[in-house]
Design a protein around this motif. Structure first.
Motif, PDB file in Angstrom:
ATOM      1  N   HIS A 267       6.511   1.058  -3.880  1.00  0.00           N
ATOM      2  CA  HIS A 267       5.116   0.826  -4.374  1.00  0.00           C
ATOM      3  C   HIS A 267       4.534  -0.413  -4.052  1.00  0.00           C
ATOM      4  O   HIS A 267       4.870  -1.422  -3.475  1.00  0.00           O
TER       5      HIS A 267
ATOM      6  N   GLU B 248       2.317  -0.283   7.489  1.00  0.00           N
ATOM      7  CA  GLU B 248       1.501   0.841   6.941  1.00  0.00           C
ATOM      8  C   GLU B 248       0.373   1.059   8.179  1.00  0.00           C
ATOM      9  O   GLU B 248      -0.957   0.778   8.054  1.00  0.00           O
TER      10      GLU B 248
ATOM     11  N   ALA C 149      -2.647   3.521   7.250  1.00  0.00           N
ATOM     12  CA  ALA C 149      -3.234   3.409   6.128  1.00  0.00           C
ATOM     13  C   ALA C 149      -4.932   3.889   6.253  1.00  0.00           C
ATOM     14  O   ALA C 149      -5.546   4.163   5.200  1.00  0.00           O
TER      15      ALA C 149
ATOM     16  N   PRO D 118      -6.880  11.871   9.340  1.00  0.00           N
ATOM     17  CA  PRO D 118      -5.600  12.916   9.771  1.00  0.00           C
ATOM     18  C   PRO D 118      -5.253  12.918  10.971  1.00  0.00           C
ATOM     19  O   PRO D 118      -4.096  13.006  11.376  1.00  0.00           O
TER      20      PRO D 118
ATOM     21  N   ARG E 220      -3.712   9.648  12.165  1.00  0.00           N
ATOM     22  CA  ARG E 220      -2.266   9.465  11.420  1.00  0.00           C
ATOM     23  C   ARG E 220      -1.203  10.266  12.518  1.00  0.00           C
ATOM     24  O   ARG E 220      -0.094   9.980  12.729  1.00  0.00           O
TER      25      ARG E 220
ATOM     26  N   HIS F 285       3.018   4.582   2.932  1.00  0.00           N
ATOM     27  CA  HIS F 285       2.984   5.158   1.743  1.00  0.00           C
ATOM     28  C   HIS F 285       2.863   6.720   1.712  1.00  0.00           C
ATOM     29  O   HIS F 285       2.790   7.201   0.956  1.00  0.00           O
ATOM     30  N   TYR F 286       2.904   7.279   2.979  1.00  0.00           N
ATOM     31  CA  TYR F 286       2.699   8.619   3.276  1.00  0.00           C
ATOM     32  C   TYR F 286       4.372   9.117   3.364  1.00  0.00           C
ATOM     33  O   TYR F 286       4.944   8.827   4.572  1.00  0.00           O
ATOM     34  N   MET F 287       4.729   9.828   2.280  1.00  0.00           N
ATOM     35  CA  MET F 287       6.120  10.428   2.534  1.00  0.00           C
ATOM     36  C   MET F 287       6.329  11.460   3.690  1.00  0.00           C
ATOM     37  O   MET F 287       7.610  11.339   4.248  1.00  0.00           O
ATOM     38  N   GLU F 288       5.454  12.157   4.186  1.00  0.00           N
ATOM     39  CA  GLU F 288       5.493  12.965   5.012  1.00  0.00           C
ATOM     40  C   GLU F 288       5.893  12.455   6.429  1.00  0.00           C
ATOM     41  O   GLU F 288       6.464  13.030   7.290  1.00  0.00           O
TER      42      GLU F 288
ATOM     43  N   LEU G 173       6.446   6.376  -6.491  1.00  0.00           N
ATOM     44  CA  LEU G 173       6.214   6.945  -5.161  1.00  0.00           C
ATOM     45  C   LEU G 173       6.210   8.903  -5.581  1.00  0.00           C
ATOM     46  O   LEU G 173       5.877   9.164  -6.661  1.00  0.00           O
ATOM     47  N   ASP G 174       6.265   9.386  -4.329  1.00  0.00           N
ATOM     48  CA  ASP G 174       5.988  10.690  -4.210  1.00  0.00           C
ATOM     49  C   ASP G 174       7.153  11.588  -3.099  1.00  0.00           C
ATOM     50  O   ASP G 174       7.934  10.674  -2.911  1.00  0.00           O
TER      51      ASP G 174
ATOM     52  N   GLN H   5       4.844  17.098   0.311  1.00  0.00           N
ATOM     53  CA  GLN H   5       4.463  18.293  -0.408  1.00  0.00           C
ATOM     54  C   GLN H   5       5.404  19.393  -0.609  1.00  0.00           C
ATOM     55  O   GLN H   5       5.542  20.255  -1.628  1.00  0.00           O
TER      56      GLN H   5
END
Lengths: 298, 283
Positions: free
Chosen positions: B47, B173, B176, B180, B183, B206-209, B246-247, B250
Motif C-alpha cells: 500500500h 509505478e 500509474a 489502458p 499500460r 499497484h495493479y495486480m494484473e 491490496l487486491d 479480477q
C-alpha cells in the motif's frame, strides 16, 4: 442539438456544438474538441473515459470556464457561460474541478486552513467558512483529529481527500474529478470511490469522474461518455458501452476484465450474460449458468 | 549470484516540523533481507507508505542504508567510488513520463545516458537503435517526445535506461499515470525485455494484473516484507492481501466469489484460461 430554453433550465449543464482549436493560426493547429454536444442533468454520476489526448480534460476545463470554446455554447442553469455579464467566479464555485494529483496543490499549514481557503475566497464570513470546511471534511471522511495536522504529513489517500474537500467546501452543484484515484493503492482507490458514491447518493450532487480504469467506471457510474479524437463517440449506460469492447480497444481503451472473462466463458459453451460489468453480477450469472446445465444438461 | 542483495536493510529519516526542528524518526524500511537473481522478473507490491519505493531507491544508490547493506552486482552501494557503476548496472524508471525525458528528439534522449558514460559515438547509435527496437519505438526515433502518448514516453524512458546496458531495471509505478493501452504497451515492453534481453526486472505497481507473470512477488507492509512467493502463492491469500490494503487480479477475485457461493475451485486461479478450465469441469 439545440434544446428549447425551458429544457435547458432543467439541465445542470448543456454543451452545444462546442469545438476547441489550439493555436488556430499556427501551422500545427490542432482540433482538441470537435463539435461536442452534451446534456448533463442534475444528480447524475457520469464516467468520462478516453485515451490520453482524446480531449477529456480539455472538455472538463470548458465546463467551468477555464478554457473558452472556439465555437459553440455552454449553458449552466440555462445561461450562456461565455455571455459578457456572466460571473465566471460564481461558475467556478458551482462547477468544482479537482485536478489530477490535487494534493500537489495543498499549501496551507494545516488541513483545516487548507479547506477554508476556497470558501474564504468567495468572500464568506468566517463562521460560514468554517462551517463549510467542517462539513466538506466530514463528507470525504477526514476525521477531526487530522484538522490541525500539516497536510504534507498525511498519507496519499488522506491528502487527496483533503484536496477534494477543498473544492467541496465551495459547495459546488457539479463536481468534476480528473482521475481521483491515480497512484493510490487498491484499498485507497476503493475508499475514495466509495466515499464519492456516498456523497453523490446523499447530496445528489452531479459528478463527472474522468478515469483510466474501466473496472472503476463499470462499478460506480450510471452513465459513461467515451471520447476519442475530440469527439464523443459513445454516451450510454455501462452495460451498453462495454458491449462495444472491440471498438473501445481500437481507441486505446477496453472493457473491465470481468467482461472479457464472461466472453471467454460463453465461447466455451457456458450460457452466461456477457453484458455484465461487475464481479458480483458475474459470479451470480456463472452460478446460474452452471445450475441450468445441471438441470437440463448441456 | 544475486544481482541485487540486501542484508538487514534499515532506512530511517528524520521528520521535521515547520521550523525545521526534529520531530521524530520514521523507519521507512525495517530490516529487509532479500536476494534477487539475475534474469528474474520480480514484483514489489504494497500500500501507499509501505516502504516499497524507498526500498527500490536503494537498488541504484539514490538512497543509502541507515543500517545494513545493499549490494548491486556485488558492489556495496555505500562505497562512493561504485555509485556510477551501480547506476549503470541498475537503471531506474519513474512514474511520471514527463519528468524523465530531456531530449528534443527521441533518439537524442535515448542517447543521453551512454553519451554521459563516454561511450564512442558509433556505439551510441548502435545502442540507441537496439534499445528503441526493444521497446517498439524505433519508428518514432526522429519524433519530438512532446507529441508522444504517455505509454510511448514511458517506453522511451525505458529505452534510455536500456541504452546504458544495465543488468537490472527498476520500475517504480511506471503505469500509474497511463491510459489502458499505454499500460498494456509498457507492461508488454517490460516483459519482452526480461524474456528476450534477459534483463532483470523489478516492477513496483499497484495493479495486480501486471504482476501475474512475475517469477516472485514481495508484499511490503510497514517497511517489512509481509509476504513473498510466486503469484499463485500470493494471490491465493485473498483476505490477507485485502488486510494489507491490496487486491487480487479480477479473475482471482471472481473465482474467490464463486467459491464463497459454494463452488469447489482450486486456490489462486490467475488467468481466464485457468478459470474456464476449472469451470468446464463443473458443467
Amino acid at each position: 442539438m439545440k434544446l428549447p430554453r425551458q429544457e435547458r433550465n432543467k439541465m445542470a449543464l448543456t454543451v452545444e456544438h462546442v469545438s476547441y482549436i489550439y493555436d488556430p493560426d499556427a501551422p500545427l493547429s490542432h482540433k482538441a474538441l470537435d463539435d461536442i454536444s452534451l446534456t448533463i442533468p442534475e444528480g447524475q454520476f457520469i464516467g468520462v473515459i478516453g485515451h490520453t489526448g482524446s480531449g477529456k480534460s480539455t472538455l472538463m476545463q470548458h465546463l467551468n470556464g477555464l478554457v473558452k470554446a472556439t465555437s459553440g455554447h455552454i449553458y449552466y442553469g440555462g445561461r450562456d457561460i461565455d455571455a459578457r455579464d456572466y460571473d465566471k467566479k460564481e461558475l467556478r464555485s458551482k462547477v468544482g474541478l479537482v485536478f489530477q494529483y490535487p494534493e500537489h496543490q495543498l499549501f496551507e499549514v494545516d488541513v483545516f486552513s487548507d479547506v477554508c481557503f476556497g470558501p474564504k475566497n468567495l468572500g464568506l464570513e468566517r463562521g460560514e467558512v468554517e462551517r463549510r470546511a467542517r462539513e466538506a471534511l466530514a463528507k470525504v471522511g477526514v476525521p477531526e483529529e487530522l484538522y490541525d495536522q500539516s497536510p504534507f504529513d498525511l498519507s496519499g489517500g488522506q491528502k487527496r481527500r483533503v484536496a477534494i474537500a477543498g473544492v467541496l467546501a465551495m459547495q459546488p452543484e457539479i463536481l468534476i474529478l480528473d482521475e481521483p484515484t491515480a497512484g493510490l493503492d487498491p484499498k485507497g482507490r476503493r475508499e475514495i470511490l466509495d466515499q464519492i458514491r456516498q456523497l453523490q447518493t446523499q447530496t445528489h450532487i452531479t459528478i463527472l469522474l474522468v478515469s483510466h480504469s474501466m473496472d472503476d467506471v463499470a462499478e460506480y457510474v450510471d452513465r459513461i461518455i467515451v471520447m476519442n479524437g475530440g469527439k464523443i463517440v459513445y454516451d450510454d449506460i455501462p452495460r451498453k458501452i462495454f458491449k462495444c469492447y472491440r471498438e473501445l480497444e481500437k481507441m486505446g481503451l477496453g472493457a473491465p476484465q470481468v467482461t472479457y472473462i464472461l466472453h471467454t466463458l460463453k465461447e466455451n459453451g457456458l450460457p452466461v450474460d456477457t453484458d455484465i460489468t461487475t464481479i458480483q453480477e458475474a459470479a451470480d450469472s456463472i452460478m446460474q449458468a452452471l445450475d441450468s446445465f445441471r438441470i437440463t444438461g448441456p | 549470484m544475486s544481482i541485487v542483495k540486501t542484508e538487514n536493510l534499515i532506512y530511517e529519516y528524520v521528520k521535521r516540523d515547520e521550523e525545521g526542528n526534529e520531530d521524530g524518526v520514521i523507519r521507512a524500511v525495517d530490516d529487509v533481507s532479500l536476494g534477487i537473481r539475475q534474469g528474474d522478473f520480480i514484483a514489489i507490491v504494497g500500500h501507499n507508505g509501505s516502504g516499497k519505493s524507498t526500498l527500490a531507491k536503494h537498488m541504484n544508490a539514490i538512497l543509502q542504508p541507515t543500517q545494513g547493506t545493499v549490494w548491486v552486482d556485488g558492489m556495496d552501494t555505500r562505497q562512493e567510488e561504485y555509485i556510477w557503476n551501480i547506476r549503470q548496472r541498475a537503471g531506474m524508471v519513474f512514474q511520471n513520463p514527463d519528468n524523465q525525458i530531456i531530449g528534443q528528439v527521441v533518439e537524442e534522449d535515448v542517447g543521453f545516458g551512454p553519451e554521459n558514460l563516454g561511450v564512442p559515438t558509433e556505439e551510441i547509435w548502435k545502442r540507441v537503435e537496439e534499445s528503441l527496437r526493444a521497446v517498439g519505438m524505433y519508428q518514432f526515433r526522429s519524433h519530438s517526445p512532446n507529441r508522444l502518448s504517455g505509454g510511448q514516453k514511458q517506453r522511451v524512458s525505458i529505452a534510455g535506461v536500456l541504452a546504458m546496458r544495465p543488468r537490472c531495471i527498476v520500475l517504480d509505478e511506471p503505469t500509474a499515470m497511463l491510459d489502458p493501452s499505454g499500460r498494456r504497451e509498457v507492461i508488454h515492453a517490460v516483459r519482452e525485455l526480461n524474456q528476450t534481453e534477459k534483463v532483470t526486472v523489478i516492477l513496483i505497481t499497484h495493479y495486480m494484473e501486471e504482476v501475474i507473470q512475475a517469477d516472485h512477488i514481495y508484499v511490503m507492509d510497514k517497511g517489512q516484507i509481509a509476504m513473498e512467493g510466486t503469484p499463485r502463492e500470493i494471490f491465493s491469500k485473498v483476505e490477507e492481501l485485502q488486510r494489507l490494503r491490496l487486491d487480487v487480479p479480477q479473475v482471482t477475485l471472481l473465482a474467490y466469489e464463486l467459491k464463497k457461493r459454494g463452488l469447489d475451485l482450486p486456490d489462486g486461479i490467475l488467468t481466464t484460461q485457468e478459470l474456464v478450465q476449472a469451470l468446464t469441469g463443473h458443467a
